[in-house]
Design a protein around this motif. Structure first.
Motif, PDB file in Angstrom:
ATOM      1  N   PHE A 269       0.811  -1.220   0.000  1.00 18.66           N
ATOM      2  CA  PHE A 269       0.000   0.000   0.000  1.00 18.66           C
ATOM      3  C   PHE A 269       0.846   1.271   0.000  1.00 18.66           C
ATOM      4  O   PHE A 269       0.313   2.369   0.091  1.00 18.66           O
ATOM      5  N   ASN A 270       2.169   1.115  -0.122  1.00 16.40           N
ATOM      6  CA  ASN A 270       3.036   2.288  -0.136  1.00 16.40           C
ATOM      7  C   ASN A 270       4.052   2.161  -1.270  1.00 16.40           C
ATOM      8  O   ASN A 270       3.735   2.432  -2.417  1.00 16.40           O
ATOM      9  N   SER A 271       5.273   1.728  -0.980  1.00 15.88           N
ATOM     10  CA  SER A 271       6.318   1.654  -2.007  1.00 15.88           C
ATOM     11  C   SER A 271       6.018   0.615  -3.076  1.00 15.88           C
ATOM     12  O   SER A 271       6.416   0.766  -4.232  1.00 15.88           O
ATOM     13  N   GLY A 272       5.314  -0.446  -2.716  1.00 15.70           N
ATOM     14  CA  GLY A 272       5.022  -1.502  -3.683  1.00 15.70           C
ATOM     15  C   GLY A 272       3.680  -1.364  -4.375  1.00 15.70           C
ATOM     16  O   GLY A 272       3.247  -2.271  -5.085  1.00 15.70           O
ATOM     17  N   PHE A 273       3.010  -0.208  -4.186  1.00 14.47           N
ATOM     18  CA  PHE A 273       1.646  -0.059  -4.680  1.00 14.47           C
ATOM     19  C   PHE A 273       1.549  -0.194  -6.194  1.00 14.47           C
ATOM     20  O   PHE A 273       0.721  -0.946  -6.723  1.00 14.47           O
ATOM     21  N   GLN A 274       2.400   0.533  -6.939  1.00 16.49           N
ATOM     22  CA  GLN A 274       2.328   0.490  -8.405  1.00 16.49           C
ATOM     23  C   GLN A 274       2.521  -0.924  -8.932  1.00 16.49           C
ATOM     24  O   GLN A 274       1.757  -1.408  -9.772  1.00 16.49           O
ATOM     25  N   LEU A 275       3.587  -1.584  -8.442  1.00 17.05           N
ATOM     26  CA  LEU A 275       3.917  -2.904  -8.976  1.00 17.05           C
ATOM     27  C   LEU A 275       2.868  -3.946  -8.606  1.00 17.05           C
ATOM     28  O   LEU A 275       2.481  -4.781  -9.438  1.00 17.05           O
ATOM     29  N   THR A 276       2.371  -3.913  -7.372  1.00 14.86           N
ATOM     30  CA  THR A 276       1.355  -4.895  -6.983  1.00 14.86           C
ATOM     31  C   THR A 276       0.067  -4.702  -7.778  1.00 14.86           C
ATOM     32  O   THR A 276      -0.562  -5.681  -8.202  1.00 14.86           O
ATOM     33  N   GLN A 277      -0.326  -3.460  -8.009  1.00 14.70           N
ATOM     34  CA  GLN A 277      -1.537  -3.202  -8.786  1.00 14.70           C
ATOM     35  C   GLN A 277      -1.357  -3.640 -10.243  1.00 14.70           C
ATOM     36  O   GLN A 277      -2.294  -4.129 -10.877  1.00 14.70           O
ATOM     37  N   ALA A 278      -0.146  -3.439 -10.782  1.00 12.67           N
ATOM     38  CA  ALA A 278       0.132  -3.897 -12.155  1.00 12.67           C
ATOM     39  C   ALA A 278       0.057  -5.415 -12.236  1.00 12.67           C
ATOM     40  O   ALA A 278      -0.511  -5.972 -13.196  1.00 12.67           O
ATOM     41  N   LEU A 279       0.614  -6.098 -11.233  1.00 13.92           N
ATOM     42  CA  LEU A 279       0.582  -7.563 -11.231  1.00 13.92           C
ATOM     43  C   LEU A 279      -0.851  -8.084 -11.073  1.00 13.92           C
ATOM     44  O   LEU A 279      -1.217  -9.102 -11.674  1.00 13.92           O
ATOM     45  N   ILE A 280      -1.656  -7.397 -10.288  1.00 12.49           N
ATOM     46  CA  ILE A 280      -3.067  -7.782 -10.155  1.00 12.49           C
ATOM     47  C   ILE A 280      -3.770  -7.635 -11.506  1.00 12.49           C
ATOM     48  O   ILE A 280      -4.566  -8.492 -11.905  1.00 12.49           O
ATOM     49  N   ALA A 281      -3.476  -6.545 -12.213  1.00 17.86           N
ATOM     50  CA  ALA A 281      -4.088  -6.325 -13.530  1.00 17.86           C
ATOM     51  C   ALA A 281      -3.709  -7.437 -14.501  1.00 17.86           C
ATOM     52  O   ALA A 281      -4.573  -7.982 -15.209  1.00 17.86           O
ATOM     53  N   VAL A 282      -2.428  -7.788 -14.528  1.00 18.26           N
ATOM     54  CA  VAL A 282      -1.964  -8.849 -15.431  1.00 18.26           C
ATOM     55  C   VAL A 282      -2.619 -10.175 -15.061  1.00 18.26           C
ATOM     56  O   VAL A 282      -3.060 -10.939 -15.930  1.00 18.26           O
ATOM     57  N   GLY A 283      -2.720 -10.455 -13.764  1.00 20.34           N
ATOM     58  CA  GLY A 283      -3.332 -11.708 -13.322  1.00 20.34           C
ATOM     59  C   GLY A 283      -4.812 -11.783 -13.664  1.00 20.34           C
ATOM     60  O   GLY A 283      -5.319 -12.855 -14.029  1.00 20.34           O
ATOM     61  N   ARG A 284      -5.525 -10.669 -13.568  1.00 20.78           N
ATOM     62  CA  ARG A 284      -6.959 -10.664 -13.879  1.00 20.78           C
ATOM     63  C   ARG A 284      -7.212 -10.939 -15.364  1.00 20.78           C
ATOM     64  O   ARG A 284      -8.262 -11.467 -15.732  1.00 20.78           O
TER      65      ARG A 284
ATOM     66  N   ALA B 251     -13.265  -2.893 -19.667  1.00 19.34           N
ATOM     67  CA  ALA B 251     -13.744  -3.523 -18.434  1.00 19.34           C
ATOM     68  C   ALA B 251     -12.670  -3.618 -17.353  1.00 19.34           C
ATOM     69  O   ALA B 251     -12.878  -4.277 -16.336  1.00 19.34           O
ATOM     70  N   SER B 252     -11.537  -2.964 -17.537  1.00 20.33           N
ATOM     71  CA  SER B 252     -10.475  -3.003 -16.534  1.00 20.33           C
ATOM     72  C   SER B 252     -10.938  -2.357 -15.230  1.00 20.33           C
ATOM     73  O   SER B 252     -11.561  -1.296 -15.240  1.00 20.33           O
ATOM     74  N   VAL B 253     -10.617  -3.008 -14.121  1.00 21.25           N
ATOM     75  CA  VAL B 253     -10.900  -2.449 -12.806  1.00 21.25           C
ATOM     76  C   VAL B 253      -9.693  -1.683 -12.285  1.00 21.25           C
ATOM     77  O   VAL B 253      -9.824  -0.653 -11.633  1.00 21.25           O
ATOM     78  N   GLN B 254      -8.494  -2.168 -12.602  1.00 21.17           N
ATOM     79  CA  GLN B 254      -7.270  -1.579 -12.064  1.00 21.17           C
ATOM     80  C   GLN B 254      -7.032  -0.147 -12.549  1.00 21.17           C
ATOM     81  O   GLN B 254      -6.376   0.629 -11.864  1.00 21.17           O
ATOM     82  N   LYS B 255      -7.540   0.200 -13.709  1.00 19.40           N
ATOM     83  CA  LYS B 255      -7.356   1.573 -14.211  1.00 19.40           C
ATOM     84  C   LYS B 255      -8.212   2.579 -13.452  1.00 19.40           C
ATOM     85  O   LYS B 255      -8.010   3.789 -13.561  1.00 19.40           O
ATOM     86  N   LEU B 256      -9.173   2.080 -12.656  1.00 16.87           N
ATOM     87  CA  LEU B 256     -10.082   2.955 -11.909  1.00 16.87           C
ATOM     88  C   LEU B 256      -9.441   3.342 -10.582  1.00 16.87           C
ATOM     89  O   LEU B 256      -9.777   2.806  -9.521  1.00 16.87           O
ATOM     90  N   TYR B 257      -8.454   4.237 -10.652  1.00 14.28           N
ATOM     91  CA  TYR B 257      -7.830   4.835  -9.464  1.00 14.28           C
ATOM     92  C   TYR B 257      -6.875   3.894  -8.720  1.00 14.28           C
ATOM     93  O   TYR B 257      -6.220   4.314  -7.767  1.00 14.28           O
TER      94      TYR B 257
END
Length: 393
Positions: free
Chosen positions: A234-249, A259-265
């Motif tokens: 939720f801090n330094s790793g926020f960008q990378l974790t959210q990107a990995l969640i997007a790729v996994g979805r 229909a991407s959810v990760q692009k919504l903020y």
């Protein structure tokens, strides 16, 4: 007898002098994907900037038009004129790279001073420097056909100059572009046939410099975050974790366009640095593979044009085209690697796809240079059969 004459005509027929279709189609394919993905991410991003939902898409289309216009202008500028520019390209690079430090001209974003304010738009100067340095190094290498037998200093000179530019870039700061610029020039020197022992020594000597640059606190934090982004999601790793969640979805076939959810903020810079993660979420593995194929076709074809230029004894054109191929290929790999969690986070756009006028315009101009070289090679090859027939008569 008529059949024999017809056979000779078929054998000596001049090749077409048209533009390379593979380069054009691959570029067009990547541009179309970019337009679609910028349109998809613009809706969420625009609300954060309090602008129209079509604001970023409209700007993206304008930048494409400017880039195509600049590429088309090369129909009036040949490689001979570009070679005249080569000796002054390095001083121009230094001058351009220092412009953001000029009070009133430089523009700062998130603590980085990489842009100049042109009034109607902001321009990231390093994108122009990449092309200028490719032209400079191409001119340097064209005058040294036996670089493999040359002294160590001859191999070292262009890398020392790149080191100066890298020092300026680290002050902006922009280590990602510094590494890409160094890799482009290093790759061009390797393609010129530099001695392996020279390259080995240069590679070893650069490691302490890279290590020292990486020890800057915020850069070291990025490296540690890359090793384990989930340690601080939720801090330094926020960008990378959210990107990995997007790729996994995205899985195999994606969640569907728009229909991407990760692009919504959730995913910062979804329309620029992390657009590939959104693409992976919406188009899945199939979309990733398709983009990889297009980049492979584009870069592979650019290198083949460079080989053709080298065979036709046009060393300046060959090295310039190879440099452009290295630029597009390496920047694409680094950008996609960051989005897939394979490389530490860097602020690099995905060529021809990400929103970002500076990168888009200069990449299209570079592809225009490649097409100009290819057209000149085709015209030269077209004249050769005619000369041979006139000599035989």
């Amino acid at each position: 007898m008529a059949q024999v004459r017809q056979a000779y005509r078929a054998r000596d027929a001049a090749p077409s002098a048209g533009l390379d279709q593979v380069v054009i189609l691959a570029t067009l394919g990547l541009l179309v994907i970019g337009v679609v993905m910028v349109a998809s991410t613009s809706i969420a991003v625009a609300e954060g900037y309090a602008v129209s939902v079509w604001h970023f898409l409209a700007k993206h289309l304008v930048y494409i038009g400017l880039g195509v216009a600049l590429a088309a202008s090369l129909s009036f500028i040949g490689t001979k004129q570009m070679q005249w520019l080569a000796p002054i390209a390095f001083p121009l690079s230094v001058l351009v790279l220092l412009l953001p430090f000029v009070p009133g001209l430089g523009h700062e974003v998130n603590g980085s001073t990489r842009w100049i304010d042109l009034g109607v738009a902001k321009f990231q100067v390093v994108e122009a420097v990449k092309l200028l340095m490719i032209v400079f190094v191409a001119g340097y290498l064209a005058k040294r056909p036996q670089l493999g037998r040359a002294r160590f200093l001859e191999t070292l000179k262009p890398l020392l100059l790149v080191g100066l530019l890298a020092g300026i870039l680290l002050k902006q700061p922009d280590m990602g572009s510094a590494v890409v610029l160094g890799a482009i020039v290093g790759g061009m020197i390797w393609l010129a046939g530099a001695a392996w022992k020279h390259l080995f020594v240069l590679g070893l000597s650069s490691l302490p410099l890279l290590t020292f640059a990486a020890l800057e606190p915020y850069r070291l934090q990025r490296v540690m975050t890359f090793v384990d982004p989930w340690a601080d999601p939720f801090n330094s790793g926020f960008q990378l974790t959210q990107a990995l969640i997007a790729v996994g979805r995205g899985q195999v076939d994606g969640v569907g366009l728009g229909a991407s959810v990760q692009k919504l903020y959730y995913l910062p810079e979804a329309h620029t640095d992390f657009i590939f993660a959104v693409l992976a979420e919406e188009l899945g593995l199939l979309g990733i593979v398709f983009v990889l194929v297009l980049f492979s076709l584009l870069v592979g074809r650019i290198f083949l044009i460079g080989v053709q230029a080298h065979r036709q004894e046009r060393p300046f054109s060959a090295f310039m085209v190879w440099g452009i191929g290295l630029w597009i290929g390496m920047q694409a790999l680094v950008s996609m690697g960051v989005n897939l969690g394979m490389l530490p986070t860097k602020g690099l756009t995905l060529p021809l796809i990400s929103a970002g006028g500076s990168s888009l315009i200069m990449t299209l101009l570079a592809i225009g240079v490649v097409l100009r070289v290819q057209w000149e090679l085709s015209m030269e090859a077209r004249q050769q059969p005619r000369r041979r027939r006139s000599w035989q008569v």
